[in-house]
Design an enzyme around this catalytic site. Structure first.
Site, mmCIF file in Angstrom:
data_model
loop_
_atom_site.group_PDB
_atom_site.id
_atom_site.type_symbol
_atom_site.label_atom_id
_atom_site.label_comp_id
_atom_site.label_asym_id
_atom_site.label_seq_id
_atom_site.Cartn_x
_atom_site.Cartn_y
_atom_site.Cartn_z
ATOM 1 N N HIS A 58 4.224 -0.357 3.245
ATOM 2 C CA HIS A 58 4.430 -1.240 4.507
ATOM 3 C C HIS A 58 4.507 -2.720 3.776
ATOM 4 O O HIS A 58 5.337 -3.610 4.548
ATOM 5 C CB HIS A 58 3.364 -0.744 5.234
ATOM 6 N N GLU A 61 7.918 -3.330 2.730
ATOM 7 C CA GLU A 61 8.784 -3.504 3.523
ATOM 8 C C GLU A 61 8.940 -4.972 4.389
ATOM 9 O O GLU A 61 9.938 -5.392 4.286
ATOM 10 C CB GLU A 61 8.598 -2.688 5.031
ATOM 11 N N HIS A 62 7.836 -5.548 4.456
ATOM 12 C CA HIS A 62 7.913 -6.848 4.699
ATOM 13 C C HIS A 62 8.374 -7.884 3.750
ATOM 14 O O HIS A 62 9.446 -8.646 4.038
ATOM 15 C CB HIS A 62 6.592 -7.605 5.235
ATOM 16 N N GLU A 138 -1.447 -8.177 11.694
ATOM 17 C CA GLU A 138 -0.750 -6.931 12.435
ATOM 18 C C GLU A 138 -1.797 -5.925 12.344
ATOM 19 O O GLU A 138 -1.899 -5.118 13.714
ATOM 20 C CB GLU A 138 0.576 -6.641 11.650
#
Length: 447
Positions: A58, A61-62, A138
């Site tokens: 993840h 992905e950022h 997040e």
């Protein structure tokens, strides 16, 4: 030369190509509007992570939006927005995907941008230091400060003993705090390769034109050695041998109960039958006004404010069938658990009626068919299947298998898998809510 394979009948037109570097391209024409969706799916998700770097799929992905030598940081999104398109990405347990949806004339630009960052991403310590803080925020906003999300995370960590599904997709906070840019670079170098990706293009396009664009943009990227899904270590979850229970204390208004039963996922689309029966069972219990949990627990007996069932037949790893509920005023989670068990016991003893089965199967099949109303949903359906080791060609078979589910099969899977020895019970014990203003989300959150 790349090879074109036979189109799949129910879609009427998907064309499949395999580039020399191993990239699979699937094109589906849909001429209803001058729009196209392009998605790149990498067969790598949090299931492929190892201890110490949970969340790295993840995090990368950022970082994929941080730019290349050709397209500096922030320019990717600006170019898509300037063309009137939308783009984003998402990471799951089983895969990571990137997409753009825009006017068909802008497909060459979108494909050039996406192919560029497949191999030419620039990862710097400075940008990583900024983005890892965004990811940690997040995590705080979506999990640590959300009581039900926190309960689900703790429950998964208990339900799975060995399988990587026990780790959250976003990662454990300690791993995020100690992650380095080199971890993201290693992940990128290992998994982001054309021979570990599927390019799905759906919309107002012609297959041969898309193929030429793919050859031009992706065909120049070299393949790299990696393990395909079917040769990776199996990571089999050991059998559970007794009920597990967990209580999580967190600020919340109401208690919450989750009952999680280990269940199989589809492995052989044509030969399996249990996952299809479980999917129909999910709709018997939940998903519409006349479903059993809502009818019995919420409306008639008023034991629950809400009651739900959830199951996915498609996963690279083992699946879980979830029952969840919120008690109504004056009721306890113990009352809820007994009521949910009672609904399961009814199906074991009495089964489902022919009328109920027909209605539910029609709804299940309709939900699959309705996905084709949207070009984005069509692309998602193709990409998910391909990224889980299945095939878009299985869609016809899946629908036929769902239609063929019998009442006896539903009873059989209910009796077999709703077993206390494979059950994890998670309870949210609500604590007083703090009187403070809600935190503001950081910019740049994705998926």
């Amino acid at each position: 030369m790349a090879s074109q394979l036979i189109a799949f009948p129910i879609f009427a037109n998907p064309h499949e190509y395999l580039l020399d570097n191993g990239l699979k391209l699937i094109v589906k024409r849909d001429h209803r509007s001058p729009v196209v969706v392009t998605q790149v799916w990498y067969k790598a998700g949090s299931i492929d992570e190892v201890n110490g770097v949970t969340g790295v799929a993840h995090v990368l992905e950022h970082m994929m939006f941080k730019g290349t030598a050709k397209v500096p940081n922030g320019e990717f999104s600006k170019k898509i927005a300037a063309a009137g398109g939308r783009e984003n990405a998402f990471t799951s347990y089983d895969y990571t995907a990137y997409y753009q949806q825009l006017h068909k004339r802008n497909l060459p630009m979108a494909m050039e941008l996406e192919a560029d960052r497949m191999r030419n991403l620039i990862l710097t310590k400075e940008e990583f230091a900024k983005e890892i803080k965004v990811v940690m925020e997040e995590r705080r906003l979506r999990t640590d400060d959300q009581a039900r999300a926190l309960l689900y995370e703790k429950m998964m960590a208990v339900a799975y003993q060995a399988h990587p599904y026990k780790n959250p997709i976003i990662g454990w906070m300690n791993d995020l705090e100690n992650m380095h840019v080199e971890d993201a670079q290693d992940w990128y170098d290992h998994w982001y390769a054309p021979n570990n990706a599927t390019l799905v293009v759906v919309g107002d396009v012609e297959a041969d034109e898309v193929f030429r664009l793919a050859q031009k943009n992706y065909g120049v990227i070299e393949k790299r050695p990696l393990s395909p899904i079917d040769t990776r270590k199996p990571q089999t979850e050991p059998p559970q041998i007794g009920t597990k229970r967990i209580t999580v204390k967190a600020p919340a208004e109401l208690p919450y109960l989750i009952m999680a039963y280990h269940a199989p996922a589809i492995r052989n689309v044509a030969a399996d039958w249990e996952p299809y029966a479980l999917e129909v069972l999910e709709s018997v219990l939940d998903g519409h006004a006349s479903a059993r949990l809502n009818k019995s627990l919420v409306r008639e007996n008023q034991i629950a404010n809400s009651a739900n069932a959830s199951y996915s037949a498609m996963a690279r790893g083992p699946s879980i069938f979830f029952l969840s509920a919120v008690p109504s005023a004056g009721k306890t989670v113990t009352d809820l658990e007994q009521a949910l068990r009672g609904e399961i016991e009814k199906i074991v003893k009495e089964g489902v009626t022919a009328e109920e089965l027909a209605r539910v199967k029609a709804q299940v099949v309709a939900s699959h068919v309705y996905q084709r109303d949207s070009i984005f949903s069509q692309a998602m359906q193709i990409g998910r299947l391909e990224s889980m080791g299945l095939s878009y060609r299985d869609i016809d078979t899946i629908l036929e298998k769902l239609k063929a589910v019998t009442a006896e099969q539903i009873r059989d899977v209910t009796k077999k898998y709703f077993n206390d020895d494979s059950l994890t019970v998670a309870v949210l014990d609500p604590q007083p809510l703090e009187q403070k203003a809600p935190a503001k989300a950081s910019g740049g959150l994705r998926h």
